[in-house]
Every structure is written in C-alpha cells, then in structure tokens.
Design a protein around this motif. Structure first.
Motif, PDB file in Angstrom:
ATOM      1  N   THR A   1      57.682 -23.839  65.272  1.00  0.00           N
ATOM      2  CA  THR A   1      57.342 -24.640  66.446  1.00  0.00           C
ATOM      3  C   THR A   1      58.541 -25.467  66.906  1.00  0.00           C
ATOM      4  N   LYS A   2      58.844 -25.415  68.183  1.00  0.00           N
ATOM      5  CA  LYS A   2      59.954 -26.180  68.729  1.00  0.00           C
ATOM      6  C   LYS A   2      59.638 -27.672  68.715  1.00  0.00           C
ATOM      7  N   GLY A   3      60.686 -28.488  68.616  1.00  0.00           N
ATOM      8  CA  GLY A   3      60.481 -29.929  68.619  1.00  0.00           C
ATOM      9  C   GLY A   3      61.764 -30.665  68.297  1.00  0.00           C
ATOM     10  N   LYS A   4      61.642 -31.966  68.096  1.00  0.00           N
ATOM     11  CA  LYS A   4      62.787 -32.791  67.738  1.00  0.00           C
ATOM     12  C   LYS A   4      63.089 -32.630  66.249  1.00  0.00           C
ATOM     13  N   LEU A   5      64.375 -32.743  65.903  1.00  0.00           N
ATOM     14  CA  LEU A   5      64.771 -32.693  64.497  1.00  0.00           C
ATOM     15  C   LEU A   5      64.419 -33.995  63.786  1.00  0.00           C
ATOM     16  N   LEU A   6      64.676 -35.131  64.454  1.00  0.00           N
ATOM     17  CA  LEU A   6      64.471 -36.453  63.852  1.00  0.00           C
ATOM     18  C   LEU A   6      63.409 -37.237  64.621  1.00  0.00           C
ATOM     19  N   ASN A   7      62.657 -38.078  63.855  1.00  0.00           N
ATOM     20  CA  ASN A   7      61.675 -38.946  64.502  1.00  0.00           C
ATOM     21  C   ASN A   7      62.328 -40.265  64.918  1.00  0.00           C
ATOM     22  N   THR A   8      61.520 -41.214  65.391  1.00  0.00           N
ATOM     23  CA  THR A   8      62.069 -42.478  65.899  1.00  0.00           C
ATOM     24  C   THR A   8      62.677 -43.338  64.796  1.00  0.00           C
ATOM     25  N   LYS A   9      62.370 -43.032  63.526  1.00  0.00           N
ATOM     26  CA  LYS A   9      62.963 -43.751  62.400  1.00  0.00           C
ATOM     27  C   LYS A   9      64.265 -43.105  61.933  1.00  0.00           C
ATOM     28  N   GLY A  10      64.642 -41.983  62.556  1.00  0.00           N
ATOM     29  CA  GLY A  10      65.828 -41.266  62.135  1.00  0.00           C
ATOM     30  C   GLY A  10      65.604 -40.407  60.914  1.00  0.00           C
TER      31      GLY A  10
ATOM     32  N   LEU B   1      63.747 -36.835  59.133  1.00  0.00           N
ATOM     33  CA  LEU B   1      63.387 -35.471  59.523  1.00  0.00           C
ATOM     34  C   LEU B   1      61.901 -35.370  59.878  1.00  0.00           C
ATOM     35  N   CYS B   2      61.609 -34.675  60.972  1.00  0.00           N
ATOM     36  CA  CYS B   2      60.221 -34.409  61.343  1.00  0.00           C
ATOM     37  C   CYS B   2      59.611 -33.336  60.458  1.00  0.00           C
ATOM     38  N   ASP B   3      60.453 -32.436  59.944  1.00  0.00           N
ATOM     39  CA  ASP B   3      59.968 -31.352  59.095  1.00  0.00           C
ATOM     40  C   ASP B   3      61.124 -30.816  58.280  1.00  0.00           C
ATOM     41  N   ARG B   4      60.829 -29.926  57.369  1.00  0.00           N
ATOM     42  CA  ARG B   4      61.842 -29.268  56.546  1.00  0.00           C
ATOM     43  C   ARG B   4      61.475 -27.802  56.425  1.00  0.00           C
ATOM     44  N   GLY B   5      62.467 -26.949  56.142  1.00  0.00           N
ATOM     45  CA  GLY B   5      62.182 -25.530  55.997  1.00  0.00           C
ATOM     46  C   GLY B   5      63.298 -24.680  56.569  1.00  0.00           C
ATOM     47  N   TYR B   6      62.962 -23.442  56.923  1.00  0.00           N
ATOM     48  CA  TYR B   6      63.953 -22.527  57.481  1.00  0.00           C
ATOM     49  C   TYR B   6      63.388 -21.858  58.724  1.00  0.00           C
ATOM     50  N   SER B   7      64.274 -21.315  59.536  1.00  0.00           N
ATOM     51  CA  SER B   7      63.866 -20.572  60.726  1.00  0.00           C
ATOM     52  C   SER B   7      64.922 -19.526  61.031  1.00  0.00           C
ATOM     53  N   THR B   8      64.690 -18.745  62.054  1.00  0.00           N
ATOM     54  CA  THR B   8      65.631 -17.683  62.430  1.00  0.00           C
ATOM     55  C   THR B   8      66.502 -18.073  63.619  1.00  0.00           C
TER      56      THR B   8
ATOM     57  N   LEU C   1      67.810 -21.948  66.141  1.00  0.00           N
ATOM     58  CA  LEU C   1      67.803 -23.408  66.245  1.00  0.00           C
ATOM     59  C   LEU C   1      66.627 -23.871  67.109  1.00  0.00           C
ATOM     60  N   ILE C   2      65.438 -23.907  66.532  1.00  0.00           N
ATOM     61  CA  ILE C   2      64.259 -24.281  67.315  1.00  0.00           C
ATOM     62  C   ILE C   2      64.056 -25.790  67.359  1.00  0.00           C
ATOM     63  N   LEU C   3      64.719 -26.535  66.456  1.00  0.00           N
ATOM     64  CA  LEU C   3      64.617 -27.987  66.476  1.00  0.00           C
ATOM     65  C   LEU C   3      65.834 -28.582  67.193  1.00  0.00           C
ATOM     66  N   GLU C   4      65.606 -29.658  67.935  1.00  0.00           N
ATOM     67  CA  GLU C   4      66.636 -30.252  68.783  1.00  0.00           C
ATOM     68  C   GLU C   4      67.387 -31.355  68.035  1.00  0.00           C
ATOM     69  N   TYR C   5      68.692 -31.136  67.856  1.00  0.00           N
ATOM     70  CA  TYR C   5      69.554 -32.151  67.240  1.00  0.00           C
ATOM     71  C   TYR C   5      70.202 -33.003  68.321  1.00  0.00           C
TER      72      TYR C   5
ATOM     73  N   LYS D   1      70.184 -10.767  66.627  1.00  0.00           N
ATOM     74  CA  LYS D   1      68.991 -11.393  67.182  1.00  0.00           C
ATOM     75  C   LYS D   1      68.579 -12.616  66.372  1.00  0.00           C
ATOM     76  N   GLU D   2      68.762 -12.561  65.067  1.00  0.00           N
ATOM     77  CA  GLU D   2      68.307 -13.643  64.201  1.00  0.00           C
ATOM     78  C   GLU D   2      69.439 -14.158  63.321  1.00  0.00           C
ATOM     79  N   SER D   3      69.332 -15.412  62.942  1.00  0.00           N
ATOM     80  CA  SER D   3      70.282 -16.058  62.048  1.00  0.00           C
ATOM     81  C   SER D   3      69.482 -16.754  60.948  1.00  0.00           C
ATOM     82  N   ILE D   4      70.156 -17.521  60.100  1.00  0.00           N
ATOM     83  CA  ILE D   4      69.445 -18.319  59.104  1.00  0.00           C
ATOM     84  C   ILE D   4      69.714 -19.790  59.407  1.00  0.00           C
ATOM     85  N   VAL D   5      68.656 -20.524  59.642  1.00  0.00           N
ATOM     86  CA  VAL D   5      68.729 -21.954  59.945  1.00  0.00           C
ATOM     87  C   VAL D   5      67.952 -22.707  58.875  1.00  0.00           C
TER      88      VAL D   5
END
Length: 340
Positions: free
Chosen positions: A7-16, A18-25, A27-31, A152-156
């Motif tokens: 799921t796309k979203g922000k990388l960090l919350n308002t406290k700075g 991480l919103c989540d952890r894990g891997y993807s194929t 850059l679906i999270l916004e830095y 098409k895919e990478s490791i994030v």
C-alpha cells in the motif's frame, strides 16, 4: 515472517517514526527529508552505481552524510586482479547535495575544483557523467554511461533500529540494468557495450546509529539469454520481517528466506565461499577474484570496506519449482563496518 508492503503512503509519521516495516518490489512509500525528526547529524543519503563487464568494473558513489559528504570512484580490473579507489571528501553538506527523494525522478549535479558528478534520470534512461581531476597521481578520470532496460521489479526494504525509534533505513537495489559507455583513466580507454555490460543502483536514505556493520552481496548477468540477478544481505538494523534476499528472473523478484555465508579464514587461500538459504532455494559457491579494500579513519570517524569480487556458481529455485542453474556469474560479497 517476512512482511510485504503493498500500500502506498508516507514513510514516516508526524513523530518521525516509520509508519511500517517490510519489503516491496518498488518505492511505494514516500521519503521526505523534511519529515525526519532525528538529529540532522545522523541523516545518511547516497546513490551507489556499479557497472561491470567480464573484464572491468566501475563503482561510483555520491553521498550526503550530513557532516560529511563524498564522491568516490573505483576502477576494477578483474582480468589482472587489480583496482584503484579514490574518494573526495566534502565537509558539512547537511543536505546541500540535494539528492533526490526518490530513485524514479530527479537529477544530481555536483561540481568543485576536484570532481564533477552529473546524474540525469530521464524517462527510461539514467545518464551518468563523472570527472575527477587527480584519480591516480596526477592523471584524471572521466566516464560517461547510459543505463537502460531497468527491470520491472527491484528489492526495497524498510528497516528500523531497535535502539532508536527515529532511526531507519530505506533502501532500494535495482539489479541488472543494461549499460553502455566509456571510461578514460590515464592511458586506458575502456568501452562498455550493452550486450555485455550490466549495472546496479544501491539507493539509500535514512537515519543511522553511530556504529553500523553489514554484509551485502549481488550478481547480475544472463543465463540462456534471459536476464538474471540476485541480492543477499543481513546484519544491518532490525531485519525481522525486512530481508533483502531475493532472486531476479526476467525482471521479476523471487523472495528468499535467510541466506547464510560460509567464508574461509584469510589463510585458506583458494577455498570457495559457500552461500545457502534456509528455505533451500539458493545454493551458491563463490570464487574470489579481487578484494576492493577501502579504509578511512579520521578521529571518531571510521569506514572499513571489504568488497570481494568474484564468480558465483550454483542454483536457484523459483516459486513454481523451476531450477535456474548459474555458472561463473560475476558478482561480489562485501563486509562494511562504519563509525560515523
């Protein structure tokens, strides 16, 4: 258990944090550097490119590590088992290099009296140009590359650190782009052609603790005219659920479980290294060719890099049970220890 992020979203919350952890194929999270709530002294950002053929390799790094930026160039000769590395330090950058917040778009340009670096990301190509005035003694270095056919895919990976909730590592590794270009270093003029040159990008952004140590390995090439590659690594941050171990076939990512390395002692010359995954799907032997060592120590700052290049032979099993046999695939395995 490894957690895939979809799921796309922000990388960090308002406290700075991480919103989540894990891997993807991808850059679906916004830095965004502005979202960081940790000390500005601990922010690390870099782009590392490696371009190789069967005979030669070039590694280019541009990094903004807050109180210390750098441009580093390595020229590797696999045939003669030699290398040359030169690093140009840039004090107190603190984001002034303006490295892009994503690998998908954005350009990099840095020029001073010793080096020039230009990275242009345009549509489906990346263009790299680099010049260093004094690479070896008084001889300059220059190179220009065009990277294309990005898989098409990478490791994030999104990796936290147990010791600090505001520390994190956001990393993408794009393995197996086609490359063409040239290197001019002293009397050498080397041509890299698309049919046999491959490239990877290690894109990293994060907030790190003072001490860090990791193991990383990768390889890329072709088997039966199909593009393949793999990425393996461990020991950096809290990797529970964030493994970067995977195999690439025809541009798609196939996830692997934990990979263990059996490395001979330094005095056991000629003995093969061995790698195998806990799920039994990755079995490789590694024959070293040359060890690119790079060591720097300045007071409280230390960087000890051992990047061993060589050839991998073994097999990988895809999700559907297909076995891919690998023979003499050029790659590397590295151990890096930092205090910075």
């Amino acid at each position: 258990m490894q957690q895939q992020l979809t799921t796309k979203g922000k990388l960090l919350n308002t406290k700075g944090e991480l919103c989540d952890r894990g891997y993807s194929t991808s850059l679906i999270l916004e830095y965004d550097r502005e979202d960081i709530q940790a000390s500005k002294w601990r922010i690390k950002e870099w782009d590392y490119y490696l371009i190789t053929t069967s005979h030669y390799g070039v590694a280019l790094t541009i990094a903004d590590n807050s109180y210390m930026g750098l441009v580093s160039i390595s020229l590797l000769d696999f045939k003669n088992k030699t290398y040359k590395t030169k690093t140009h330090m840039i004090p107190f950058t603190f984001g002034k290099l303006k490295l892009p917040h994503t690998s998908k778009t954005g350009d990099i340009r840095y020029v001073d009296h010793q080096v020039e670096v230009h990275v242009y990301t345009h549509k489906k190509e990346r263009r790299l140009r680099c010049y260093m005035k004094e690479f070896e003694k008084d001889k300059p270095f220059e190179c220009e590359f065009i990277l294309s056919d990005e898989p098409k895919e990478s490791i994030v990976t999104v990796t936290p650190f147990k010791e600090d909730k505001k520390a994190f590592y956001y990393n993408q590794k794009i393995i197996g782009m086609c490359a063409r270009g040239y290197v001019k270093a002293g009397k050498q003029f080397l041509t890299f052609r698309q049919n046999n040159a491959r490239a990877l990008l290690d894109w990293g952004r994060g907030v790190w603790p003072y001490k860090s140590h990791w193991y990383w390995g990768a390889a890329m090439g072709t088997v039966d005219n199909e593009e393949i590659g793999f990425n393996i690594g461990c020991s950096f941050g809290d990797t529970n659920g964030t493994s970067e171990n995977c195999f690439f076939y025809k541009g798609l990512q196939y996830k692997l479980e934990a990979v263990k390395a059996i490395v001979p002692k330094q005095d056991e010359v000629g003995i093969l290294w061995k790698f195998h995954s806990s799920d039994g799907r990755f079995e490789m032997e590694f024959k070293p060719i040359v060890n690119r060592k790079d060591y720097h120590s300045y007071g409280i700052i230390l960087s000890d890099q051992q990047q061993v290049f060589g050839k991998y032979t073994g097999k990988v099993i895809l999700d559907d049970g297909t076995e891919i046999k690998v023979r003499d695939l050029l790659g590397f395995a590295e151990s890096v220890r930092n205090k910075w």
